[in-house]
Design a protein around this motif. Structure first.
Motif, PDB file in Angstrom:
ATOM      1  N   UNK A  21       0.847  17.135   9.923  1.00  0.00           N
ATOM      2  CA  UNK A  21       0.087  18.129   9.154  1.00  0.00           C
ATOM      3  C   UNK A  21       0.691  19.525   9.127  1.00  0.00           C
ATOM      4  N   UNK A  22       1.500  19.895  10.110  1.00  0.00           N
ATOM      5  CA  UNK A  22       2.080  21.244  10.146  1.00  0.00           C
ATOM      6  C   UNK A  22       3.463  21.303   9.517  1.00  0.00           C
ATOM      7  N   UNK A  23       3.973  20.190   9.027  1.00  0.00           N
ATOM      8  CA  UNK A  23       5.344  20.118   8.543  1.00  0.00           C
ATOM      9  C   UNK A  23       5.635  21.133   7.436  1.00  0.00           C
ATOM     10  N   UNK A  24       4.809  21.184   6.407  1.00  0.00           N
ATOM     11  CA  UNK A  24       5.081  22.082   5.279  1.00  0.00           C
ATOM     12  C   UNK A  24       5.048  23.551   5.710  1.00  0.00           C
ATOM     13  N   UNK A  55       0.814  -1.220   0.000  1.00  0.00           N
ATOM     14  CA  UNK A  55       0.000   0.000   0.000  1.00  0.00           C
ATOM     15  C   UNK A  55       0.841   1.261   0.000  1.00  0.00           C
ATOM     16  N   UNK A  56       2.101   1.158   0.378  1.00  0.00           N
ATOM     17  CA  UNK A  56       2.968   2.321   0.381  1.00  0.00           C
ATOM     18  C   UNK A  56       2.844   3.117   1.663  1.00  0.00           C
ATOM     19  N   UNK A  57       3.666   4.125   1.744  1.00  0.00           N
ATOM     20  CA  UNK A  57       3.687   4.966   2.938  1.00  0.00           C
ATOM     21  C   UNK A  57       2.756   6.152   2.772  1.00  0.00           C
ATOM     22  N   UNK A  58       2.371   6.691   3.914  1.00  0.00           N
ATOM     23  CA  UNK A  58       1.637   7.951   3.886  1.00  0.00           C
ATOM     24  C   UNK A  58       2.638   9.070   3.632  1.00  0.00           C
ATOM     25  N   UNK A  59       2.184  10.123   3.008  1.00  0.00           N
ATOM     26  CA  UNK A  59       3.059  11.271   2.801  1.00  0.00           C
ATOM     27  C   UNK A  59       3.398  11.889   4.143  1.00  0.00           C
ATOM     28  N   UNK A  60       4.558  12.508   4.195  1.00  0.00           N
ATOM     29  CA  UNK A  60       5.027  13.115   5.441  1.00  0.00           C
ATOM     30  C   UNK A  60       4.033  14.147   5.961  1.00  0.00           C
ATOM     31  N   UNK A  61       3.407  14.894   5.059  1.00  0.00           N
ATOM     32  CA  UNK A  61       2.477  15.937   5.500  1.00  0.00           C
ATOM     33  C   UNK A  61       1.151  15.367   6.013  1.00  0.00           C
ATOM     34  N   UNK A 113      13.440  24.258  16.887  1.00  0.00           N
ATOM     35  CA  UNK A 113      12.496  25.369  17.001  1.00  0.00           C
ATOM     36  C   UNK A 113      11.041  24.940  17.105  1.00  0.00           C
ATOM     37  N   UNK A 114      10.695  23.803  16.513  1.00  0.00           N
ATOM     38  CA  UNK A 114       9.297  23.399  16.489  1.00  0.00           C
ATOM     39  C   UNK A 114       9.023  22.148  17.316  1.00  0.00           C
ATOM     40  N   UNK A 115      10.060  21.566  17.919  1.00  0.00           N
ATOM     41  CA  UNK A 115       9.864  20.452  18.843  1.00  0.00           C
ATOM     42  C   UNK A 115       9.559  19.105  18.219  1.00  0.00           C
TER      43      UNK A 115
END
Length: 169
Positions: free
Chosen positions: A85-88, A75-81, A126-128
């Motif tokens: 959800x706040x990564x981008x 099935x593959x991996x989920x996208x990093x975002x 900076x973002x933990x």
């Protein structure tokens, strides 16, 4: 005559189903629905929150004696975002804070002073973010490119006035 599920029986069935995985879970669900009789699938969906597609698959496995193999790896991996959800947005904030305008081009995007490794390190500081939860450097590099940031080495840019003075000498 329709079967009525008591609260204690609902709780028992839900907890048991949650503890099982894959084919065992589907088999349990199918056996439960078949024991409930006519309308058992609708009742299980409504009262227990079970998916009718999963129940149907379990009934087919039970009646044919053929177990479907769950192929989760394909099935593959989920996208990093999706995972973060706040990564981008956090990457944009970091990179935009350290931007430098190229004076030679008015329409050229900003030049960046950060490498993907530096962006990753600053996301942690900076973002933990945790080291384990963040994607690899390659993924961060790809995300930076997707966001329109080209990570090039920034040369020391002199102002036009000092460049003009140097030409006169």
């Amino acid at each position: 005559m329709p079967v009525e599920l008591t609260d204690s029986l609902k709780k028992l069935l839900k907890e048991t189903a949650q503890q099982l995985k894959g084919a065992e879970k589907r088999k349990f669900m199918a056996q439960t629905v078949m024991a409930l009789g006519h309308g058992g699938q609708s009742l299980a969906e409504r009262e227990l929150g079970w998916n009718r597609v999963t129940i149907s698959k379990g009934i087919k496995e039970l009646t044919t004696n053929i177990t479907c193999i769950d192929n989760y790896r394909s099935r593959g991996r989920y996208k990093a975002e999706i995972k973060l959800p706040n990564l981008l947005e956090d990457i944009k904030k970091l990179v935009d804070l350290q931007s430098q305008i190229d004076p030679g081009s008015k329409s050229q995007p900003l030049s960046k002073r950060l490498s993907a490794a530096q962006v990753r390190h600053q996301l942690i500081e900076k973002f933990g973010y945790n080291q384990e939860e963040l994607p690899t450097l390659e993924t961060i590099r790809v995300k930076l490119n997707d966001l329109g940031y080209s990570l090039k080495r920034v040369s020391n840019i002199q102002s036009r006035k000092s460049t003009h003075n140097q030409r006169n000498f």
